[in-house]
Design a protein around this motif. Sequence first.
Motif, PDB file in Angstrom:
ATOM      1  N   LEU A  66       0.844  -1.191   0.000  1.00  0.00           N
ATOM      2  CA  LEU A  66       0.000   0.000   0.000  1.00  0.00           C
ATOM      3  C   LEU A  66       0.879   1.241   0.000  1.00  0.00           C
ATOM      4  O   LEU A  66       1.796   1.365   0.820  1.00  0.00           O
ATOM      5  N   ASP A  67       0.589   2.157  -0.911  1.00  0.00           N
ATOM      6  CA  ASP A  67       1.361   3.391  -1.048  1.00  0.00           C
ATOM      7  C   ASP A  67       0.503   4.557  -0.568  1.00  0.00           C
ATOM      8  O   ASP A  67      -0.530   4.879  -1.172  1.00  0.00           O
ATOM      9  N   PHE A  68       0.934   5.200   0.539  1.00  0.00           N
ATOM     10  CA  PHE A  68       0.186   6.320   1.109  1.00  0.00           C
ATOM     11  C   PHE A  68       0.833   7.670   0.783  1.00  0.00           C
ATOM     12  O   PHE A  68       0.539   8.659   1.435  1.00  0.00           O
ATOM     13  N   SER A  69       1.710   7.704  -0.219  1.00  0.00           N
ATOM     14  CA  SER A  69       2.437   8.945  -0.516  1.00  0.00           C
ATOM     15  C   SER A  69       1.507  10.057  -0.984  1.00  0.00           C
ATOM     16  O   SER A  69       1.816  11.240  -0.798  1.00  0.00           O
ATOM     17  N   ARG A  70       0.379   9.704  -1.608  1.00  0.00           N
ATOM     18  CA  ARG A  70      -0.556  10.739  -2.066  1.00  0.00           C
ATOM     19  C   ARG A  70      -1.790  10.828  -1.173  1.00  0.00           C
ATOM     20  O   ARG A  70      -2.749  11.522  -1.498  1.00  0.00           O
ATOM     21  N   SER A  71      -1.781  10.125  -0.036  1.00  0.00           N
ATOM     22  CA  SER A  71      -2.945  10.102   0.859  1.00  0.00           C
ATOM     23  C   SER A  71      -2.912  11.300   1.804  1.00  0.00           C
ATOM     24  O   SER A  71      -1.847  11.871   2.081  1.00  0.00           O
ATOM     25  N   SER A  72      -4.082  11.644   2.304  1.00  0.00           N
ATOM     26  CA  SER A  72      -4.170  12.717   3.296  1.00  0.00           C
ATOM     27  C   SER A  72      -3.715  12.203   4.659  1.00  0.00           C
ATOM     28  O   SER A  72      -3.563  10.992   4.869  1.00  0.00           O
ATOM     29  N   LEU A  73      -3.497  13.126   5.592  1.00  0.00           N
ATOM     30  CA  LEU A  73      -3.077  12.738   6.935  1.00  0.00           C
ATOM     31  C   LEU A  73      -4.118  11.840   7.583  1.00  0.00           C
ATOM     32  O   LEU A  73      -3.786  10.841   8.232  1.00  0.00           O
ATOM     33  N   HIS A  74      -5.399  12.160   7.395  1.00  0.00           N
ATOM     34  CA  HIS A  74      -6.466  11.334   7.968  1.00  0.00           C
ATOM     35  C   HIS A  74      -6.410   9.920   7.408  1.00  0.00           C
ATOM     36  O   HIS A  74      -6.541   8.929   8.137  1.00  0.00           O
ATOM     37  N   ASP A  75      -6.205   9.794   6.070  1.00  0.00           N
ATOM     38  CA  ASP A  75      -6.182   8.467   5.447  1.00  0.00           C
ATOM     39  C   ASP A  75      -4.991   7.656   5.934  1.00  0.00           C
ATOM     40  O   ASP A  75      -5.089   6.436   6.099  1.00  0.00           O
ATOM     41  N   ARG A  76      -3.859   8.301   6.188  1.00  0.00           N
ATOM     42  CA  ARG A  76      -2.695   7.578   6.701  1.00  0.00           C
ATOM     43  C   ARG A  76      -2.929   7.134   8.149  1.00  0.00           C
ATOM     44  O   ARG A  76      -2.510   6.048   8.549  1.00  0.00           O
ATOM     45  N   ILE A  77      -3.601   7.973   8.923  1.00  0.00           N
ATOM     46  CA  ILE A  77      -3.853   7.630  10.327  1.00  0.00           C
ATOM     47  C   ILE A  77      -4.714   6.380  10.444  1.00  0.00           C
ATOM     48  O   ILE A  77      -4.378   5.439  11.176  1.00  0.00           O
ATOM     49  N   VAL A  78      -5.840   6.353   9.714  1.00  0.00           N
ATOM     50  CA  VAL A  78      -6.723   5.191   9.826  1.00  0.00           C
ATOM     51  C   VAL A  78      -6.234   4.039   8.958  1.00  0.00           C
ATOM     52  O   VAL A  78      -6.427   2.867   9.295  1.00  0.00           O
ATOM     53  N   GLY A  79      -5.579   4.346   7.804  1.00  0.00           N
ATOM     54  CA  GLY A  79      -5.107   3.288   6.919  1.00  0.00           C
ATOM     55  C   GLY A  79      -3.959   2.513   7.507  1.00  0.00           C
ATOM     56  O   GLY A  79      -3.825   1.303   7.271  1.00  0.00           O
ATOM     57  N   LEU A  80      -3.093   3.192   8.291  1.00  0.00           N
ATOM     58  CA  LEU A  80      -1.958   2.532   8.933  1.00  0.00           C
ATOM     59  C   LEU A  80      -2.274   2.107  10.359  1.00  0.00           C
ATOM     60  O   LEU A  80      -1.384   1.712  11.105  1.00  0.00           O
ATOM     61  N   ASP A  81      -3.544   2.224  10.745  1.00  0.00           N
ATOM     62  CA  ASP A  81      -4.037   1.715  12.034  1.00  0.00           C
ATOM     63  C   ASP A  81      -3.429   2.441  13.219  1.00  0.00           C
ATOM     64  O   ASP A  81      -3.223   1.859  14.283  1.00  0.00           O
ATOM     65  N   TYR A  82      -3.151   3.752  13.063  1.00  0.00           N
ATOM     66  CA  TYR A  82      -2.768   4.541  14.235  1.00  0.00           C
ATOM     67  C   TYR A  82      -3.959   4.708  15.172  1.00  0.00           C
ATOM     68  O   TYR A  82      -3.792   4.898  16.375  1.00  0.00           O
ATOM     69  N   GLN A  83      -5.156   4.681  14.603  1.00  0.00           N
ATOM     70  CA  GLN A  83      -6.360   4.613  15.408  1.00  0.00           C
ATOM     71  C   GLN A  83      -7.391   3.823  14.610  1.00  0.00           C
ATOM     72  O   GLN A  83      -7.416   3.880  13.378  1.00  0.00           O
ATOM     73  N   PRO A  84      -8.226   3.031  15.274  1.00  0.00           N
ATOM     74  CA  PRO A  84      -9.150   2.161  14.550  1.00  0.00           C
ATOM     75  C   PRO A  84     -10.236   2.972  13.848  1.00  0.00           C
ATOM     76  O   PRO A  84     -10.688   3.996  14.363  1.00  0.00           O
ATOM     77  N   PRO A  85     -10.672   2.520  12.667  1.00  0.00           N
ATOM     78  CA  PRO A  85     -11.725   3.248  11.952  1.00  0.00           C
ATOM     79  C   PRO A  85     -13.096   2.970  12.542  1.00  0.00           C
ATOM     80  O   PRO A  85     -13.310   1.970  13.244  1.00  0.00           O
ATOM     81  N   VAL A  86     -14.025   3.870  12.259  1.00  0.00           N
ATOM     82  CA  VAL A  86     -15.428   3.648  12.606  1.00  0.00           C
ATOM     83  C   VAL A  86     -16.177   3.321  11.322  1.00  0.00           C
ATOM     84  O   VAL A  86     -15.703   3.595  10.210  1.00  0.00           O
ATOM     85  N   ALA A  87     -17.344   2.720  11.475  1.00  0.00           N
ATOM     86  CA  ALA A  87     -18.124   2.310  10.306  1.00  0.00           C
ATOM     87  C   ALA A  87     -18.403   3.513   9.412  1.00  0.00           C
ATOM     88  O   ALA A  87     -18.826   4.569   9.885  1.00  0.00           O
ATOM     89  N   GLY A  88     -18.139   3.376   8.112  1.00  0.00           N
ATOM     90  CA  GLY A  88     -18.353   4.450   7.153  1.00  0.00           C
ATOM     91  C   GLY A  88     -17.145   5.325   6.914  1.00  0.00           C
ATOM     92  O   GLY A  88     -17.143   6.134   5.977  1.00  0.00           O
ATOM     93  N   GLU A  89     -16.098   5.177   7.735  1.00  0.00           N
ATOM     94  CA  GLU A  89     -14.895   5.995   7.552  1.00  0.00           C
ATOM     95  C   GLU A  89     -14.088   5.459   6.368  1.00  0.00           C
ATOM     96  O   GLU A  89     -14.009   4.254   6.152  1.00  0.00           O
ATOM     97  N   ARG A  90     -13.447   6.361   5.622  1.00  0.00           N
ATOM     98  CA  ARG A  90     -12.743   5.969   4.405  1.00  0.00           C
ATOM     99  C   ARG A  90     -11.241   6.221   4.507  1.00  0.00           C
ATOM    100  O   ARG A  90     -10.801   7.077   5.262  1.00  0.00           O
TER     101      ARG A  90
END
Length: 584
Positions: A66-90
């Motif tokens: 997975l390449d997060f170089s073009r992702s937003s800070l929010h997407d990196r936080i939840v995508g890399l599991d720094y905090q668990p996502p909630v239902a509907g979060e992208r």
Amino acid sequence: MQSGERLAALFAAAVAIALNVAASIQLFTPPSTFGYRLVYTDGNRVAGVDPGTPAERAAIRPGDRLDFSRSSLHDRIVGLDYQPPVAGERTSFDISKRSKTLTATPLTAEEARHATASPLTSFLRLTGFAYIVVALLILLRRPNRMTWGLFLYLVSATNVAYFRFPVLVLPIAQLASDILTVAGLVGLVIFAARFPDDKPAGWRVWLDRLAIPIGALFVIPNLAWDATALFGRGSPDAWMSLGSVAGALALIVIAGATLLAAYFAVSRAQRQRFVWVMAGVFFTLLSYASDWARYWSTTYTIATSDALAWIAIVLYAVAPFAIAYAVVRQRVFDISFVISRTLVYTILTGCIFAIFAFVEWLAARFIEQSGVTIVLVALTAIGIAFSLEAAHARIEAFVESILFRRRHLAERHLASVAAGLPFAESGGIVDEALVHEPVEAYALTTSALFKRDDAGDYRRDDEPLDSTVSLRLLGTRHAVRLSDGDAVLAVPVFVRARLEAVALYGPHANGEDIDPDEVASLEAICAAAGTAYDHLDALRITREIARWRRLAERQARELAALRERASLLGEHLAGDDAHGNGPV
């Protein structure tokens, strides 16, 4: 303890407890997932994909990166599991130059089967607030470099990953968490170097001095790792992962080896006091090792297995209690007092947690209107608030009756002895009660009674008492802790304002210190002994007064008889003079 240190400790404990409570509340949010699991040190490689999840539907396969170089800070936080996502979060990222966007969904049936214990898992992770309180009490009671190290370790051992920080705040919180993690491990090393007397010797002195500089070097790869993932938008370099993992394990191994050396340096009779320290460090070592091992592909499968994950989580929760228990047995703080109070509040908190969890589950299963759910939660909170005091009293009584029944029997026995002491008919009976009754009741190792002599010194046979002990007792007028010799507690026996005797008591036969409730019981029996001595003095004085009164009365009678005889003799002599029969 200086006011600045006290304020810093209270602030750190308050922040840690607040974050743990906030994270506990977050557990009421239904768990959600994207469905993939990553090996972060291998270019964010996908190690596995759960069936029926957004990741599977997006055709993500094991081995993808997975390449997060073009992702937003929010997407990196939840995508890399720094905090668990909630239902509907992208979250959005690239795979092989193709953009993917995943929407978190509730757990699948397969995941739900494994997640049935997830609230318990999370609760074990979040029990940190219970032993933060224990660490704070130990620090405030015995403030020194050793207990500061233990305090930092226990605070850093908490886990607040479930608390959802704002997007812009989370990077700061994560970098602060990295520093706190390193501070906790350095604190563990300092604690090991100074345990149990806060006096490092030999090579421990160098370990104590080098712990902080080594920790400062160790924090660099940790900060670099998270800065790269959050701001550099890439996976950590090899030196970052190696420095973080190897540094963490090295510090724990050093602490464990230091404590092991201390264990074999003491006599066999004292080694039982060190067992829980060794167990606590081992628990921590296994937990940290499994936590870090999941970042490497070669150890990922073992580290993420259900059995090892559960063992690591349980030991993670137990480790601080084990170390705190060991410190208590080394007389830094009393175990019965800490454990009973902590267990009461832990059970109470767990019951409240379970009640709210049940209400949330009931509302989610049977009631669809959110307004009704809010009313149910509000009514539950009001009911708990009104019944909190009664519940606390019942739980405390239950804990006390189950865990400390023998101690309470001993307390009642000493209370009955104390009630009878004022009626003792001799000082020997009082002396015997002070020396033998507490030893028998509480299974203490030693006892001694030093009584005041005519010169104002305190002696037991020909053995004098250290004058500093009597001075401390005169100053505090309460029991004082001792650090030298076999005795750990000195209790004063006052007769009015005069220190009449000093009772010394050793620890329990199993090595535990005398706790505050037991101290209060010993002070009570010594106070009763003071009353008994005063009563016996009064009886002695009364008997002396009666004896002197009888002597005075007898002498008065004898004097009256002599006066009468003298008077008769004078009359007789006067009569002889009148008839001319005076002496020739």
